[in-house]
Motif scaffolding. Structure first.
Motif, PDB file in Angstrom:
ATOM      1  N   ASP A 160       0.840  -1.193   0.000  1.00 52.51           N
ATOM      2  CA  ASP A 160       0.000   0.000   0.000  1.00 52.51           C
ATOM      3  C   ASP A 160       0.880   1.250   0.000  1.00 52.51           C
ATOM      4  O   ASP A 160       2.111   1.170  -0.096  1.00 52.51           O
ATOM      5  CB  ASP A 160      -0.976  -0.010   1.173  1.00 52.51           C
ATOM      6  N   SER A 161       0.274   2.415   0.120  1.00 49.63           N
ATOM      7  CA  SER A 161       1.025   3.664   0.009  1.00 49.63           C
ATOM      8  C   SER A 161       2.011   3.874   1.153  1.00 49.63           C
ATOM      9  O   SER A 161       2.888   4.733   1.080  1.00 49.63           O
ATOM     10  CB  SER A 161       0.050   4.847  -0.052  1.00 49.63           C
ATOM     11  N   TYR A 162       1.884   3.067   2.216  1.00 52.42           N
ATOM     12  CA  TYR A 162       2.822   3.159   3.336  1.00 52.42           C
ATOM     13  C   TYR A 162       3.923   2.103   3.247  1.00 52.42           C
ATOM     14  O   TYR A 162       4.742   1.980   4.161  1.00 52.42           O
ATOM     15  CB  TYR A 162       2.074   3.000   4.661  1.00 52.42           C
ATOM     16  N   LYS A 194       3.355  -1.141   3.172  1.00 58.68           N
ATOM     17  CA  LYS A 194       2.951  -2.332   3.915  1.00 58.68           C
ATOM     18  C   LYS A 194       2.344  -3.349   2.958  1.00 58.68           C
ATOM     19  O   LYS A 194       1.465  -3.029   2.167  1.00 58.68           O
ATOM     20  CB  LYS A 194       1.915  -1.952   4.975  1.00 58.68           C
ATOM     21  N   HIS A 198      -7.223   2.417  -3.065  1.00 56.77           N
ATOM     22  CA  HIS A 198      -6.000   2.774  -3.771  1.00 56.77           C
ATOM     23  C   HIS A 198      -6.265   2.877  -5.267  1.00 56.77           C
ATOM     24  O   HIS A 198      -7.194   2.263  -5.797  1.00 56.77           O
ATOM     25  CB  HIS A 198      -4.903   1.738  -3.505  1.00 56.77           C
ATOM     26  N   GLN A 251      -0.788   3.657  -4.671  1.00 54.86           N
ATOM     27  CA  GLN A 251      -1.016   5.003  -4.149  1.00 54.86           C
ATOM     28  C   GLN A 251      -2.465   5.136  -3.712  1.00 54.86           C
ATOM     29  O   GLN A 251      -3.371   4.612  -4.369  1.00 54.86           O
ATOM     30  CB  GLN A 251      -0.698   6.063  -5.216  1.00 54.86           C
ATOM     31  N   GLN A 252      -2.657   5.839  -2.603  1.00 52.90           N
ATOM     32  CA  GLN A 252      -4.014   6.017  -2.109  1.00 52.90           C
ATOM     33  C   GLN A 252      -4.857   6.804  -3.102  1.00 52.90           C
ATOM     34  O   GLN A 252      -4.368   7.699  -3.783  1.00 52.90           O
ATOM     35  CB  GLN A 252      -3.995   6.752  -0.767  1.00 52.90           C
ATOM     36  N   LEU A 298       9.567  -2.149   4.179  1.00 52.80           N
ATOM     37  CA  LEU A 298      10.079  -0.783   4.219  1.00 52.80           C
ATOM     38  C   LEU A 298      11.258  -0.602   3.267  1.00 52.80           C
ATOM     39  O   LEU A 298      11.385   0.429   2.589  1.00 52.80           O
ATOM     40  CB  LEU A 298      10.505  -0.435   5.651  1.00 52.80           C
TER      41      LEU A 298
END
Length: 452
Positions: free
Chosen positions: A324-326, A328, A372, A398-399, A441
């Protein structure tokens, strides 16, 4: 008498040195052998039961690999299943021989070492031990084919093309539950009574999949390649010679589309492909279902290179993580390859991983995940098996400013064993991925740097 005893001891000692004896091991002997192997090679093997037969025999699976007890990022899961029909016994013998071959050659044979370091191999030598124990040593007749309840296990799985709501047998339920625990990428089940590699679909509802007498899957080109890989690595299968029972049946290059050979409802290979995202072949490996033991060494030599070559095909195509955008990893992101509309969309597992077996070429892949933006990328896929690794391609989402949803799966995809009925999301009971957060990460940072 003393001399005879010493000679017998020496013969037994030499036999143990030269590997597993070529004979039919009963269920007790097979269990003992698997436990002995697990004790001898604890670093590269893990033995567990996926359930029991009707008569209470354990369905033993031996896992082989550098990390046999847990799934690791980017390491594909492969499986072989033997003896689904109890009287078709050559597969059972060959899978025990394969275990002996792999364990005894690890760190000695470069091919075996790379195979077990780059993939995790699951072997179920006997899916139908009750049938095996009741079998007659006969080439043709069906004594022992069925399980203790008299059911053909290869007609008892849910079918994508027609309703078959009969009760699932214990052995079938065990395999269905097993498929929840790992994201298997490639598989084969070993049968007897013919010499041919058969690929999906086995059934049809005479819809668009039916073409020229064949039931064609969206991944037909990959299945065709996989079947030919086994056939042409086998010493004889590619010749297409028919067994006595199939005179007049032509197996060009030793392969066949399952439906084209004969329609089959409730088969295991279609179930693996449609509902478990695992491409599976049915390998018919001997004309005689229960051949004399003196023929077993020859059957092993004929199939050994094919068994190894087929395992290596688990590295076809592309694999990776959807984040996801973070950064994760996300579960249940839909990963679709343009031009391949699967009956059940391929989705990421609980670790955010996806695997798509694809031949070399350019492919457009679309990833969708709730909340997303839809991500579409075109990638060039090389031939991975020679390097023991599929192409690694991660997707960073990206969200979306607007709430978005993933298209629901068709009704026949929502089977209880794969779906959480409360959420409609695919479940995966694998051991948590190692490493996870740090890996995600790192991938996130690297991908951001490449985009900048």
């Amino acid at each position: 008498m003393l001399v005879f005893t010493l000679c017998l001891y020496l013969w037994s000692w030499l036999s143990s040195i030269h590997g597993l004896e070529f004979r039919y091991h009963n269920s007790v002997e097979m269990e003992q052998y698997l436990k002995d192997i697990n004790r001898t090679y604890p670093e590269i093997t893990h033995l567990h039961s996926i359930g029991q037969s009707v008569e209470g025999r354990e369905l033993w699976v031996l896992i082989l690999g550098q990390h046999p007890r847990e799934h690791r990022t980017g390491i594909p899961e492969f499986k072989y299943v033997g003896n689904m029909h109890g009287n078709e016994v050559v597969g059972r013998v060959l899978l025990l021989q394969l275990i002996d071959y792999l364990t005894s050659r690890y760190l000695k044979d470069p091919l075996v070492t790379r195979m077990l370091n780059s993939s995790r191999v699951h072997i179920l030598p006997s899916m139908n031990p009750d049938g095996f124990e009741s079998s007659a040593r006969d080439c043709i007749y069906a004594v022992g084919r069925y399980n203790k309840n008299g059911v053909d296990l290869n007609r008892n799985f849910p079918d994508a093309f027609e309703s078959n709501e009969e009760e699932r047998e214990k052995e079938v339920r065990a395999v269905m539950d097993w498929l929840k625990t790992e994201t298997f990428v490639l598989s084969a089940n070993l049968h007897g009574g013919a010499v041919v590699a058969s690929y999906p679909y086995d059934n049809s509802n005479k819809g668009s999949e039916l073409q020229g007498g064949k039931s064609i899957s969206p991944d037909d080109d990959v299945f065709f390649h996989l079947a030919r890989t086994y056939s042409f690595s086998h010493t004889e299968m590619h010749n297409g010679d028919s067994c006595t029972d199939f005179v007049g049946t032509e197996f060009v290059d030793g392969i066949t589309n399952g439906y084209h050979w004969y329609p089959l409802s409730g088969g295991m290979q279609d179930y693996n492909y449609v509902w478990a995202q695992c491409l599976e072949l049915t390998l018919e490996i001997s004309c005689c279902k229960f051949p004399p033991e003196k023929q077993l060494p020859g059957l092993w030599e004929a199939n050994r290179p094919a068994l190894l070559a087929y395992m290596q095909q688990v590295h076809l195509g592309v694999k990776g993580v959807v984040m996801d955008s973070y950064g994760k990893p996300v579960q249940n992101a839909v990963v679709e390859v343009a031009g391949r509309k699967n009956l059940c969309p391929f989705r990421t597992d609980r670790n955010g991983e996806y695997y798509r077996l694809l031949l070399p070429g350019n492919y457009t892949i679309t990833v969708t995940y709730p909340g997303h933006k839809t991500l579409t990328q075109t990638i060039k896929v090389p031939y991975g098996p020679d390097s023991f690794s599929a192409l690694t391609h991660n997707f960073l989402l990206q969200q979306s400013d607007k709430s978005s949803t993933v298209s629901p799966s068709p009704q026949y995809c929502t089977t209880p064993h794969l779906e959480n009925t409360a959420t409609g999301l695919m479940m995966n009971n694998s051991t948590p991925l190692l490493p996870s957060v740090i890996t995600a990460l790192t991938l996130f940072i690297l991908q951001r740097l490449l985009q900048s």
